[in-house]
Design an enzyme around this catalytic site. Structure first.
Site, mmCIF file in Angstrom:
data_model
loop_
_atom_site.group_PDB
_atom_site.id
_atom_site.type_symbol
_atom_site.label_atom_id
_atom_site.label_comp_id
_atom_site.label_asym_id
_atom_site.label_seq_id
_atom_site.Cartn_x
_atom_site.Cartn_y
_atom_site.Cartn_z
ATOM 1 N N LYS A 121 -40.548 116.751 -15.707
ATOM 2 C CA LYS A 121 -39.912 115.700 -14.892
ATOM 3 C C LYS A 121 -38.393 115.708 -15.055
ATOM 4 O O LYS A 121 -37.868 116.056 -16.117
ATOM 5 C CB LYS A 121 -40.500 114.347 -15.241
ATOM 6 C CG LYS A 121 -39.953 113.808 -16.511
ATOM 7 C CD LYS A 121 -40.705 112.609 -16.992
ATOM 8 C CE LYS A 121 -40.185 112.213 -18.334
ATOM 9 N NZ LYS A 121 -39.204 111.157 -18.328
ATOM 10 N N ASN A 126 -39.723 110.605 -10.884
ATOM 11 C CA ASN A 126 -41.019 111.228 -10.611
ATOM 12 C C ASN A 126 -40.806 112.553 -9.876
ATOM 13 O O ASN A 126 -41.714 113.068 -9.233
ATOM 14 C CB ASN A 126 -41.884 110.262 -9.782
ATOM 15 C CG ASN A 126 -43.367 110.602 -9.843
ATOM 16 O OD1 ASN A 126 -43.788 111.559 -10.496
ATOM 17 N ND2 ASN A 126 -44.171 109.830 -9.128
ATOM 18 N N GLY A 441 -61.016 113.185 -13.443
ATOM 19 C CA GLY A 441 -61.221 112.189 -12.385
ATOM 20 C C GLY A 441 -61.269 112.764 -10.995
ATOM 21 O O GLY A 441 -62.264 112.636 -10.297
ATOM 22 N N ARG A 524 -45.001 119.012 -2.594
ATOM 23 C CA ARG A 524 -45.845 117.840 -2.870
ATOM 24 C C ARG A 524 -45.021 116.558 -2.876
ATOM 25 O O ARG A 524 -43.968 116.484 -3.513
ATOM 26 C CB ARG A 524 -46.535 117.979 -4.229
ATOM 27 C CG ARG A 524 -47.456 119.158 -4.328
ATOM 28 C CD ARG A 524 -48.743 118.889 -3.596
ATOM 29 N NE ARG A 524 -49.648 120.031 -3.703
ATOM 30 C CZ ARG A 524 -50.877 120.047 -3.219
ATOM 31 N NH1 ARG A 524 -51.363 118.983 -2.587
ATOM 32 N NH2 ARG A 524 -51.642 121.098 -3.351
ATOM 33 N N TRP A 570 -44.548 104.446 -11.139
ATOM 34 C CA TRP A 570 -44.564 105.284 -9.935
ATOM 35 C C TRP A 570 -44.538 104.454 -8.649
ATOM 36 O O TRP A 570 -44.906 104.931 -7.584
ATOM 37 C CB TRP A 570 -45.756 106.246 -9.979
ATOM 38 C CG TRP A 570 -45.556 107.352 -10.993
ATOM 39 C CD1 TRP A 570 -44.389 107.709 -11.605
ATOM 40 C CD2 TRP A 570 -46.551 108.251 -11.506
ATOM 41 N NE1 TRP A 570 -44.587 108.764 -12.459
ATOM 42 C CE2 TRP A 570 -45.903 109.121 -12.419
ATOM 43 C CE3 TRP A 570 -47.923 108.416 -11.279
ATOM 44 C CZ2 TRP A 570 -46.590 110.129 -13.100
ATOM 45 C CZ3 TRP A 570 -48.599 109.424 -11.960
ATOM 46 C CH2 TRP A 570 -47.935 110.268 -12.854
ATOM 47 N N ASP A 608 -56.090 105.540 -16.498
ATOM 48 C CA ASP A 608 -55.071 106.597 -16.596
ATOM 49 C C ASP A 608 -53.705 106.002 -16.865
ATOM 50 O O ASP A 608 -53.264 105.086 -16.169
ATOM 51 C CB ASP A 608 -55.002 107.383 -15.275
ATOM 52 C CG ASP A 608 -56.257 108.215 -15.047
ATOM 53 O OD1 ASP A 608 -56.811 108.714 -16.038
ATOM 54 O OD2 ASP A 608 -56.659 108.361 -13.883
ATOM 55 N N HIS A 703 -52.819 123.396 -13.280
ATOM 56 C CA HIS A 703 -51.770 123.787 -12.335
ATOM 57 C C HIS A 703 -51.905 125.238 -11.920
ATOM 58 O O HIS A 703 -51.296 125.677 -10.963
ATOM 59 C CB HIS A 703 -50.380 123.560 -12.958
ATOM 60 C CG HIS A 703 -50.122 122.112 -13.193
ATOM 61 N ND1 HIS A 703 -50.187 121.545 -14.444
ATOM 62 C CD2 HIS A 703 -49.828 121.105 -12.343
ATOM 63 C CE1 HIS A 703 -49.946 120.257 -14.347
ATOM 64 N NE2 HIS A 703 -49.726 119.958 -13.087
ATOM 65 N N CYS A 735 -55.974 117.917 -16.707
ATOM 66 C CA CYS A 735 -55.657 116.826 -15.762
ATOM 67 C C CYS A 735 -56.652 116.900 -14.612
ATOM 68 O O CYS A 735 -57.608 117.687 -14.658
ATOM 69 C CB CYS A 735 -54.194 117.013 -15.298
ATOM 70 S SG CYS A 735 -53.592 115.695 -14.238
#
Ligand SMILES: CN1c2c(nc(N)[nH]c2=O)NC[C@@H]1CNc1ccc(C(=O)N[C@@H](CCC(=O)N[C@@H](CCC(=O)N[C@@H](CCC(=O)O)C(=O)O)C(=O)O)C(=O)O)cc1
Ligand SMILES: N[C@@H](CCS)C(=O)O
Ligand SMILES: [Zn+2]
Length: 763
Positions: A121, A126, A441, A524, A570, A608, A703, A735
């Site tokens: 980051k 973000n 998730g 993204r 966020w 989360d 990723h 993740c």
């Protein structure tokens, strides 16, 4: 005369044109020329939109990431992509996104397979940049072609161009020495390339260059402070004028250093670093420009123009032509244009300003300073009226919520028993094997899911049809997980556009935009919801989806929520009350959801907190204050449940050494974290602290499209078991899997489950 400029403009496009052009090119559906043409059209449009400024940023446009672009400008390419013979833009994409071994074959003639650069980051935003890679042998070599091309383009369009580059000290500080060598040892050679770059820009007729050094708002040790002295003394003979730009916070103890570096001007964040300004005016040598970032580049609220003018006018008197005004930071972090919003409530809309509107505000301030307030009496009055309406609006204030926050006491954040008493009760209820397997998730957000949601939002699909489509996706996710043999299932999050926006859409006190996109990384984007008022939860938000998923299987199904700190960090948040207060309101609202899930029979609830660590203030001195309220908020959310209900939390970032006590203080029964890339070494922090609860160290990097093999996962878990007692270990990816495809997810999870089975009964 106050002079106006901007530090950077959002490049994704008001309709995310850049995102769609990039993804189309990456899918092989359009040409590189078409992509470059989209870039040029966006730059032209954005320069036109900034035409009222005295100086306009150039070089802030990037097809992927401005830090990666800087690496290319400096010739600092990772060895694995050196010697590439194709287009430089393709090479930036190779570093940014990597190439899987599988795709390497298809791309053998063009780019071959390569590992992606690490992403992290950008300060406390973000936005994520590609981390520069160094070794002791790194040699920099100027390649100014990208910047010069954008400069020539802007000059041809009559733009009053101010090239923007990342400064040398920040560039080194943000990078990583892969061999553990000292990054600062590279400074002398790096500076020769910066000097060459500045000289090249001077030759092209550039007067001012914005050189970004945001690292100056962090605590610097003596070596890094010294690096600033060395760098700017070496660059002082260059023929361009340097505007040293700092943002995202206060200079504080770095004021003297920043004020006395031999540059022509200094930009400071007059929103978050307001207290710096008066001392700086005293410190700044008389020939230097002071640029004040007076419009908040990090939020979407209208500026209180009258209050800013009350503060600025005496400073303008003192500084005269040396005063520049600007947004506090690049406008990369806000959406492009409020005018696009057709569905926002008109009253709320009248309180907001996106990038274009922020530049309009800047113009009003400049006119007021240069010609007197009377010249802008009308916009100033309209601004005052909007702010007064916001302050008084009943939709902002909810006495019931305020009373609930006032009633918060220590009891609310405390579980009935300690982990040691809860764990056997949960084990009895859940009856899980050793090394239980689960996922974080989300499952792939396919084009069909997104299309169904787009159709639903556009009214082309009714509620029943949309619900049926999402239930079908959930059923598919459950089927796949059962076939794979996972021990704890998830519903897959098909119904969620985003883990934060989804909750924002359902909470009172939140508004959401249609086009308020902000770049998160590469193509993204996220659409941060707008937290404008006291928060409450009118209805359950997830219970129906989770109970539907549980109805399809006897295997435990995790309830899946986003925690208050992450929702806060966020979102675009209120500027009229402390963040900690908004967070407590969110905590109470999500607590209600937790309790409803528990009442519905859900035995495991994951909350989360991906952005809890991410939200740490830039200055360590402020960490404790933040962690105190962040951890308390999590505890309020999570800890109202019975001993038998298992609480999980998830964080997809990994460096916990400094905050392990706070993590333990959250008291989640299970925490899942990112660890695969560090070879489990990051678990040392948990080991050293004797972390008492359960841990799921991620065993593969989501990723990457690469499929982890079973033996590697076994090896990683064995390393984990050297640090954490095996009975407290879970097996899961790093993740969520929303950005992956099912064709990648299934073999990866198959290997993960096989690895867990091998760990349970080693041969
Ligand atoms: C964990 N991460 C997250 C962060 N912040 C968040 N707020 N959320 C996160 O998950 N920060 C750190 C990381 C950053 N990682 C990511 C990962 C992936 C994305 C991403 O994929 N973003 C999507 C947009 C997601 C979304 O809101 N989708 C909506 C709208 C979809 C859409 O574009 N629809 C089209 C029509 C359909 C189509 O053609 O596809 C349209 O409206 O035009 C939805 O699903 O409904 C992205 O596409 O960029 C972000 C951050
Ligand atoms: N539950 C979320 C967490 C992302 S950090 C997901 O799986 O996408
Ligand atoms: Zn995550």
């Amino acid at each position: 005369m106050a002079f106006t400029h901007n530090l950077g403009f959002p490049r994704i496009g008001a309709r995310r044109e850049l995102k769609f052009a990039l993804e189309s090119y990456w899918r092989g559906e359009s040409s590189l020329d078409a992509l470059k043409a989209t870039g040029a059209a966006l730059r032209q449009r954005h320069w036109q939109e900034q035409a009222g400024l005295d100086l306009v940023p150039v070089g802030d446009f990037s097809f992927y990431d401005q830090v990666l672009d800087m690496s290319f400008t400096l010739g600092n390419l990772p060895e694995r992509v050196q010697g590439f013979e194709g287009d430089a833009l393709d090479n930036t994409f190779r570093v940014a996104r990597g190439r899987s071994a599988a795709s390497a074959e298809a791309h053998a003639d063009c780019c071959g397979g390569v590992a992606a650069g690490e992403m992290t980051k950008w300060f406390d935003t973000n936005y994520h940049y590609i981390v520069p890679e160094f070794t002791a042998d790194t040699v920099f070599r100027l390649d100014a072609s990208r910047l010069l091309a954008q400069l020539a383009e802007s000059q041809a369009q009559g733009v009053r161009a101010k090239p923007v580059i990342v400064g040398p000290v920040t560039y080194l500080a943000l990078g990583k020495a892969k061999d553990g060598s000292d990054r600062l040892a590279l400074l002398p050679q790096l500076l020769t390339v910066y000097a060459e770059l500045l000289e090249t820009l001077a030759t092209e007729g550039v007067e001012w260059v914005q050189i970004d050094e945001p690292i100056l708002v962090t605590e610097l040790d003596a070596d890094w402070r010294h690096a600033f002295e060395t760098a700017y003394h070496q660059l002082k003979s260059c023929r361009v004028k340097l505007l040293l730009a700092t943002y995202f916070g206060q200079l504080a103890e770095n004021q003297y250093l920043a004020a006395n570096l031999p540059v022509a001007g200094l930009h400071v964040d007059a929103i978050n670093g307001r207290d710096d300004v008066l001392p700086l005016i005293g410190l700044l040598p008389a020939h230097k420009v002071l640029s004040l970032g007076v419009i908040n580049g990090r939020n979407i609220w209208k500026t209180d123009l009258t209050t800013v003018l009350d503060w600025l006018e005496p400073l303008a008197e003192r500084l005269g032509d040396r005063l520049w005004i600007a947004p506090s930071c690049s406008l990369l972090h806000v959406p492009v244009d409020l005018a696009s919003e057709e569905k926002l409530d008109p009253e709320l809309k009248s309180w907001l300003a996106f990038a274009r509107q922020k530049l309009d505000e800047l113009a009003v301030l400049a006119t007021a300073l240069n010609q007197g307030r009377a010249a802008v009496a009308e916009p100033l009055a309209a601004n005052q009226a909007a702010l007064a309406a916001r302050r008084a609006s009943p939709r902002v204030h909810n006495p019931r919520v305020q009373a609930a926050v006032a009633r918060i006491d220590a009891h609310l954040g405390r579980r009935e028993s300690h982990y040691a008493q809860r764990a056997p009760k949960q084990a009895e209820r859940l009856r899980l094997p050793a090394y239980p397997t689960t996922t974080i998730g989300s499952f792939p957000q396919t084009a069909e899911i997104r299309q169904a949601r787009a159709d639903f939002k556009a009214g082309r699909l009714d509620v029943a049809a949309y619900k049926a489509a999402m239930q079908a996706e959930i059923a598919r996710a459950v089927r796949e997980q059962e076939t794979l043999g996972l021990d704890v299932l998830v519903h897959g999050e098909a119904e969620r556009n985003d883990m934060v926006e989804y909750f924002g859409e359902q909470l009172d006190g939140y508004a959401f935009s249609q086009f308020g996109w902000v770049q998160s990384y590469g193509s993204r984007c996220v659409k941060p919801p707008i937290l404008f008022g006291d928060i409450s939860r009118p209805n359950p938000m997830t219970v129906e989806w989770i109970t539907y998923a549980q109805s399809l299987t006897d295997t435990p199904m995790k309830g899946m929520l986003t925690g208050p700190v992450t929702i806060l960090n966020w979102s675009f948040v209120r500027d009229d009350q402390p963040r900690s207060l908004s967070c407590k309101q969110l905590a109470l609202a999500i607590r209600e959801e937790v309790l409803d899930l528990e009442s519905a029979g859900v035995s495991i609830i994951q909350i989360d907190e991906a952005a809890l660590r991410e939200g740490l203030p830039l200055r360590k001195a402020q960490w404790k204050g933040y962690l105190d309220w962040a951890v308390e908020s999590f505890r309020i959310t999570a800890n109202g449940v019975r001993d038998e209900t298992q609480i999980h939390t998830h964080m997809c970032y990994s460096e916990f050494n400094d905050i392990i006590e706070a993590i333990a203080g959250m008291d989640a029964d299970v925490i899942t974290i990112e660890t695969s890339r560090s070879d489990m070494e990051l678990l040392d922090a948990f080991d050293d602290f004797n972390y008492p609860n359960e841990i799921g160290p991620g065993v593969y990097d989501i990723h990457s499209p690469n499929i982890p093999n079973e033996a590697h996962i076994v090896q990683l878990m064995q390393k984990a078991a050297e640090r954490i007692p095996p009975e407290r270990l879970w097996v899961n990816p790093d993740c969520g899997l929303k950005t992956r495809q099912w064709a990648e997810v299934i073999p990866a999870l198959r290997n993960m489950v096989a690895a867990a089975q091998r760990l349970r009964s080693p041969v």
